[in-house]
Design an enzyme around this catalytic site. Sequence first.
Site, PDB file in Angstrom:
ATOM      1  N   GLY A  40       0.789  -1.304  -0.092  1.00 32.34           N
ATOM      2  CA  GLY A  40      -0.020   0.180   0.116  1.00 32.34           C
ATOM      3  C   GLY A  40       0.714   1.262  -0.029  1.00 32.34           C
ATOM      4  O   GLY A  40       1.846   1.073   0.865  1.00 32.34           O
ATOM      5  N   ASN A 182       5.975  10.475 -11.391  1.00 26.70           N
ATOM      6  CA  ASN A 182       6.928   9.831 -12.293  1.00 26.70           C
ATOM      7  C   ASN A 182       7.077  10.584 -13.810  1.00 26.70           C
ATOM      8  O   ASN A 182       6.204  11.523 -13.976  1.00 26.70           O
ATOM      9  CB  ASN A 182       6.845   8.082 -12.442  1.00 26.70           C
ATOM     10  N   THR A 207      10.273  11.474 -10.802  1.00 27.17           N
ATOM     11  CA  THR A 207      11.292  10.029 -10.538  1.00 27.17           C
ATOM     12  C   THR A 207      11.487   9.557 -12.083  1.00 27.17           C
ATOM     13  O   THR A 207      10.564   9.489 -12.794  1.00 27.17           O
ATOM     14  CB  THR A 207      10.451   9.251  -9.732  1.00 27.17           C
ATOM     15  N   GLY A 209      12.962   6.293 -12.277  1.00 28.35           N
ATOM     16  CA  GLY A 209      13.259   5.083 -12.413  1.00 28.35           C
ATOM     17  C   GLY A 209      14.856   4.611 -12.356  1.00 28.35           C
ATOM     18  O   GLY A 209      15.477   5.475 -11.296  1.00 28.35           O
ATOM     19  N   ARG A 211      17.115   5.836 -13.709  1.00 29.99           N
ATOM     20  CA  ARG A 211      17.826   6.956 -13.988  1.00 29.99           C
ATOM     21  C   ARG A 211      17.944   8.065 -12.943  1.00 29.99           C
ATOM     22  O   ARG A 211      18.581   9.119 -13.006  1.00 29.99           O
ATOM     23  CB  ARG A 211      17.698   7.839 -15.182  1.00 29.99           C
ATOM     24  N   GLY A 212      17.466   7.619 -11.687  1.00 24.41           N
ATOM     25  CA  GLY A 212      17.145   8.788 -10.649  1.00 24.41           C
ATOM     26  C   GLY A 212      15.779   9.778 -10.558  1.00 24.41           C
ATOM     27  O   GLY A 212      14.861   9.066 -10.674  1.00 24.41           O
ATOM     28  N   ASP A 240       7.603   4.372  -3.827  1.00 21.64           N
ATOM     29  CA  ASP A 240       7.172   4.712  -2.628  1.00 21.64           C
ATOM     30  C   ASP A 240       8.264   4.981  -1.549  1.00 21.64           C
ATOM     31  O   ASP A 240       8.144   5.615  -0.450  1.00 21.64           O
ATOM     32  CB  ASP A 240       6.010   3.940  -1.804  1.00 21.64           C
ATOM     33  N   GLY A 275       9.349  -7.792  -3.128  1.00 20.88           N
ATOM     34  CA  GLY A 275       8.400  -7.001  -2.256  1.00 20.88           C
ATOM     35  C   GLY A 275       8.697  -5.575  -2.261  1.00 20.88           C
ATOM     36  O   GLY A 275       9.683  -5.250  -2.725  1.00 20.88           O
ATOM     37  N   SER A 279      11.594  -4.935   1.332  1.00 18.80           N
ATOM     38  CA  SER A 279      12.947  -4.513   0.553  1.00 18.80           C
ATOM     39  C   SER A 279      13.443  -3.199   0.973  1.00 18.80           C
ATOM     40  O   SER A 279      14.595  -2.949   0.666  1.00 18.80           O
ATOM     41  CB  SER A 279      12.497  -4.486  -0.859  1.00 18.80           C
TER      42      SER A 279
END
Length: 287
Positions: A40, A182, A207, A209, A211-212, A240, A275, A279
Amino acid sequence: MTQTLLVLGSANADLVVEVGRRPAGGETVLGGDTVVLPGGKGANTAVAAARVGASVALVGAVGGDGYGSLLRESLESSGVDTALVKTSSRPTGIAYITVTPDGENSIVVSPGANADVSLSDVDALSFGGVQVLTCSLEVPLETVVHAIGAASRAGVRTVLNLSPVAQLPAETLRQLTVLIVNEHEAAQLASDWRSLLELGPSSAIVTLGSRGAAVVQESGVVEVPAIEVDEVVDTTGAGDAFAGALSARLAEGDDLVQAARYAAKVAALSVTKAGAQPSYPTAAEVG
């Protein structure tokens, strides 16, 4: 209220299955065994913040079922205050997640108890000592709007992870200290990154991914690189993790670029394990 960070958002049980590829319309594919993990967007954000040392409470709702117990246990064991997580008569929210061999995921969310996070829950909050309120959108939009307004009037910095994209009142956008999206969500909202500020927020973070992230302020755009990792296992909850770590550092007084650099590192480390909440790295692991 003794916490310096409040997170308002969803708490879901993540039902995760690994698949060789995603099915097309009308097609069935076989997957691996289902794994049940706490998730969540709100709970993930709160756990990520707590793991790196933030004093954080979650405002949310779960059902009085086994999934709700799983979530409370994960939150509390990570150091999140759950006094503001109410028990609803509705079932705990569930996210159905497929993960492909490259670590990418597709998600369907059944909100359940998250739909019961209400205006009255916000009205019951005390913002004394709170430095940052961070919200996400798997709970009712009107509740998020109400919370951002209340926090802004109390002099609390406000962060919104606008995922999935929703139409917000212009006044709410003007009350935001930081808007997080994103790059796909950013493209839905504005023609370019700088134009995100024309919507009203004081600053924005896009964001990117692996690439920062890009930090967008009136002074310009600063791109913050992600650290390289040996293997991407599962990207579930990485956004998150970023939001939680960013909020934690803002609550400690970091400036936005400093906070984003730290958050990018936390998000990158999170994809090296399966997860979402399980993680997330600790402050010691981030270094």
